[in-house]
Write an enzyme that holds these catalytic residues in place. Structure first.
Site, PDB file in Angstrom:
ATOM      1  N   LYS A 110      -1.073 -29.373  14.004  1.00 51.34           N
ATOM      2  CA  LYS A 110      -1.455 -28.428  13.255  1.00 51.34           C
ATOM      3  C   LYS A 110      -2.643 -29.001  12.460  1.00 51.34           C
ATOM      4  CE  LYS A 110      -0.201 -26.872   8.456  1.00 51.34           C
ATOM      5  NZ  LYS A 110       0.927 -26.828   7.355  1.00 51.34           N
ATOM      6  N   LYS A 132      -1.413 -22.301  -4.148  1.00 48.11           N
ATOM      7  CA  LYS A 132      -0.601 -23.376  -4.578  1.00 48.11           C
ATOM      8  C   LYS A 132      -0.797 -23.827  -6.010  1.00 48.11           C
ATOM      9  CE  LYS A 132      -0.217 -25.964  -0.146  1.00 48.11           C
ATOM     10  NZ  LYS A 132       1.395 -25.846   0.011  1.00 48.11           N
ATOM     11  N   ASP A 151       1.363 -19.517   2.115  1.00 53.55           N
ATOM     12  CA  ASP A 151       1.516 -20.729   2.198  1.00 53.55           C
ATOM     13  C   ASP A 151       2.177 -21.204   3.316  1.00 53.55           C
ATOM     14  OD1 ASP A 151       0.774 -23.209   1.365  1.00 53.55           O
ATOM     15  OD2 ASP A 151       2.156 -23.279  -0.565  1.00 53.55           O
ATOM     16  N   GLU A 165       1.647 -21.239   6.569  1.00 51.85           N
ATOM     17  CA  GLU A 165       0.610 -20.897   7.399  1.00 51.85           C
ATOM     18  C   GLU A 165       0.608 -21.762   8.613  1.00 51.85           C
ATOM     19  OE1 GLU A 165       0.169 -22.937   4.913  1.00 51.85           O
ATOM     20  OE2 GLU A 165      -0.869 -24.652   6.154  1.00 51.85           O
ATOM     21  N   ARG A 211       3.256 -22.804  10.445  1.00 52.38           N
ATOM     22  CA  ARG A 211       4.093 -22.200  11.388  1.00 52.38           C
ATOM     23  C   ARG A 211       3.215 -21.005  12.235  1.00 52.38           C
ATOM     24  NH1 ARG A 211       8.661 -21.461   7.363  1.00 52.38           N
ATOM     25  NH2 ARG A 211       7.656 -23.340   6.510  1.00 52.38           N
TER      26      ARG A 211
HETATM   27  N1  BES Z   1       1.000 -27.699   4.371  1.00 58.52           N
HETATM   28  C1  BES Z   1       2.079 -27.288   3.567  1.00 58.52           C
HETATM   29  C2  BES Z   1       3.426 -28.400   3.538  1.00 58.52           C
HETATM   30  C3  BES Z   1       3.180 -29.726   2.697  1.00 58.52           C
HETATM   31  C4  BES Z   1       3.719 -29.935   1.596  1.00 58.52           C
HETATM   32  C5  BES Z   1       2.570 -30.925   3.486  1.00 58.52           C
HETATM   33  C6  BES Z   1       3.334 -31.152   1.001  1.00 58.52           C
HETATM   34  C7  BES Z   1       2.461 -31.967   2.983  1.00 58.52           C
HETATM   35  C8  BES Z   1       3.055 -32.134   1.526  1.00 58.52           C
HETATM   36  C9  BES Z   1       2.585 -25.923   4.084  1.00 58.52           C
HETATM   37  O1  BES Z   1       1.635 -25.266   4.525  1.00 58.52           O
HETATM   38  C10 BES Z   1       3.377 -25.474   3.125  1.00 58.52           C
HETATM   39  O2  BES Z   1       2.591 -24.970   2.270  1.00 58.52           O
HETATM   40  N2  BES Z   1       4.541 -24.982   3.199  1.00 58.52           N
HETATM   41  C11 BES Z   1       5.274 -24.334   2.233  1.00 58.52           C
HETATM   42  C12 BES Z   1       6.255 -23.368   2.778  1.00 58.52           C
HETATM   43  C13 BES Z   1       7.116 -22.501   2.034  1.00 58.52           C
HETATM   44  C14 BES Z   1       6.018 -21.376   1.424  1.00 58.52           C
HETATM   45  C15 BES Z   1       8.033 -21.757   2.827  1.00 58.52           C
HETATM   46  C16 BES Z   1       6.123 -25.376   1.079  1.00 58.52           C
HETATM   47  O3  BES Z   1       6.836 -26.477   2.139  1.00 58.52           O
HETATM   48  O4  BES Z   1       6.441 -25.176   0.203  1.00 58.52           O
HETATM   49 ZN    ZN Z   2       0.152 -26.304   5.438  1.00 56.58          ZN
HETATM   50 ZN    ZN Z   3       0.815 -23.817   3.230  1.00 54.63          ZN
END
Ligand code: BES
Ligand code: ZN
Ligand code: ZN
Length: 495
Positions: free
Chosen positions: A260, A272, A342, A344, A346
């Protein structure tokens, strides 16, 4: 860059700025007595006041006052002998290298690789010491402009008692740790300068190692039909990149590693909060680990076939951004409904995975991604989550992770979770469809599973270990370069 040397001299003969000696808890008496005979009062004091017990990570720097050819002795506590593993050795080597460097020492000799650990060979121990020393002396100083002449830098580490296996271990450790530090540089680089284009340029650099690198720009990505990658890219002014790296020095189908490469994750329109966005330049750590692994494998000259693939874009909320409720048709024709912009990672990985399976027909496919905050909640920073319906593949990965000191913990992919990512109007939904957060890390894996047809595949969620908030052992604050050691070990042993 730190040089790793070997020398047949013993620690009493070597002329160096410092020599490292290790001792186990609770009785470091042997080495203390020997040192007290050589160095006198300074050591007698340590013994009398019980200042050194051999407790893990304890360090005592002693000036030899020229009673030895080495200017200083660094005594390092190794903890309990029967608990001591290769990872303990790597960690303590990291702490010691950093401590000496911070004391202004530029080169030192070490005997730590001879402090036998259970089951480990001299070669493995030499590798662990080389890795720990190089990783521990890492610092990201590129943007410090003041008093640069005062920056302290380690130049060389000499492993004493050299024989062929010491040399081999030191050589491998040097390559692997330097590749890992290179990944840390990429992750630490601000998103302002490390755009998808620049990340792809770093991959292109590996051409000089004989790797076949193909970079697809936006037009080429449109032609390939990586529509999910393009959807996430819509909110950004930076062009996306899709990159494949092929290293061929073996026979049979390649092992594929897929990363990724979100160079900045603002969350997109589902923006965020500030505190969660702060470190999101690190959201390309999976892609960076793919580049670093291919670099290490090429430098080691392993007789394997490996293909590295990564998809890279920013996730931004620009006026053309993809929106909650959108339906995107991916590379393989499956449709995904966007429940949250967010989630994104996947979305872009679905294209990268489907493309890799179709075009490279790999034997195994492993993806690495900083995919979910849920995985950090579940496992913290000490392990990445591993997800797969192929038990044999998970076991191989876990064994490699244990050996390399980058641990994996399996989370289930039972059918019970399959419907978590069901959509009312499309083939899959990109967040858990009920409350939106239940079993978040597993939901991410299940989403990806829908884009794999038949290849044995595993997903690694490295959102925790990719970034460190601590300066401890061989870690520093910031990018850790996690994944390189695990993947090199996995690929090296794959048959
Ligand atoms: N890049 C983030 C995940 C992440 C969180 C990486 C903290 C490192 C530290 C990912 O793209 C994300 O934002 N995931 C969301 C998914 C949710 C919206 C289903 C998350 O984990 O909150
Ligand atoms: Zn991310
Ligand atoms: Zn994200």
């Amino acid at each position: 860059m730190v040089d790793i040397l070997t020398d047949k001299k013993n620690w009493k003969e070597i002329s160096t700025e410092a020599v490292i000696l290790g001792a186990f808890e609770p009785k470091p008496d042997g080495i203390l007595d020997e040192l007290s005979k050589l160095l006198g009062p300074a050591v007698e004091q340590i013994i009398k006041k019980k200042e050194f017990t051999g407790e893990f990570g304890q360090m005592k720097l002693i000036n030899t006052l020229r009673k030895l050819p080495a200017e200083n002795v660094l005594l390092v506590g190794l903890g309990k002998r029967d608990e001591f593993t290769l990872e303990h050795l790597r960690r303590v080597s990291g702490s010691a290298a950093r401590a000496l460097r911070d004391n202004g020492i530029k080169s030192f000799a070490t005997t730590l690789h001879t402090m036998t650990t259970k089951k480990a060979t001299l070669r493995e121990q030499a590798q662990a010491v080389a890795e720990g020393s190089i990783l521990g002396s890492y610092q990201f100083t590129k943007y410090k402009t003041q008093n640069r002449d005062k920056l302290k830098e380690l130049k060389s580490v000499t492993l004493l008692e050299s024989e062929k296996s010491t040399d081999e271990g030191a050589h491998a450790g040097k390559i692997i740790a330097n590749a890992q530090n290179f990944v840390r540089d990429l992750v630490n680089e601000p998103a302002m300068t490390l755009t998808p284009t620049v990340l792809a340029d770093y991959a292109l650099d590996l051409k000089k190692l004989g790797v076949k690198v193909t970079v697809y720009d936006k037009k080429a990505i449109e032609k390939l039909g990586l529509r999910a990658l393009l959807a996430v890219n819509n909110g950004s002014v930076q062009e996306p990149r899709f990159v494949t790296l092929e290293y061929k020095k073996g026979s049979g189908q390649p092992i594929a590693i897929v990363g990724k490469g979100i160079t900045f994750d603002s969350g997109g329109l589902d923006l965020k909060p500030a505190s969660n966005m702060l470190d999101m330049k690190s959201d390309m750590a999976g892609a960076a680990a793919v580049i670093g692994t291919i670099r290490a494998i090429a430098e080691l000259g392993l007789n394997v076939n490996v293909v590295g693939v990564f998809a890279s874009t920013e996730n931004m909320p620009g006026c053309n951004a993809y929106k909650p409720g959108d339906v995107v048709t991916g590379y393989n024709g499956k449709t995904m409904e966007i429940g949250n912009t967010d989630a994104e990672g996947r979305v872009i990985l679905s294209d990268a995975i489907a493309y890799t399976e179709k075009n490279f027909k790999p034997k195994y496919m492993v993806d690495l991604a900083t995919l979910t905050g849920a995985c950090v909640v579940a496992l913290g920073y000490a392990a990445s989550g591993v997800f797969s319906r192929d038990e044999a593949l998970v076991n191989r990965l876990k064994i490699a992770g244990d050996a390399a000191g980058e641990r994996l913990w399996e989370l289930p992919m039972w059918d019970d979770y399959k419907d978590n990512v069901k959509s009312d109007i499309a083939d899959v939904y990109n967040i858990p469809g009920n409350k939106g957060y239940e079993a978040g890390a597993i939901a991410g894996a299940w989403f990806l599973q829908h884009f794999v047809e038949k290849t044995p595949w595993a997903h690694i969620d490295m959102a925790g270990p990719a970034w460190s908030i601590d300066r401890k052992y061989y870690w520093d604050k910031g990018g850790t370069g996690w994944g390189v050691r695990l993947l090199v070990e996995f690929i090296k042993n794959v048959r």
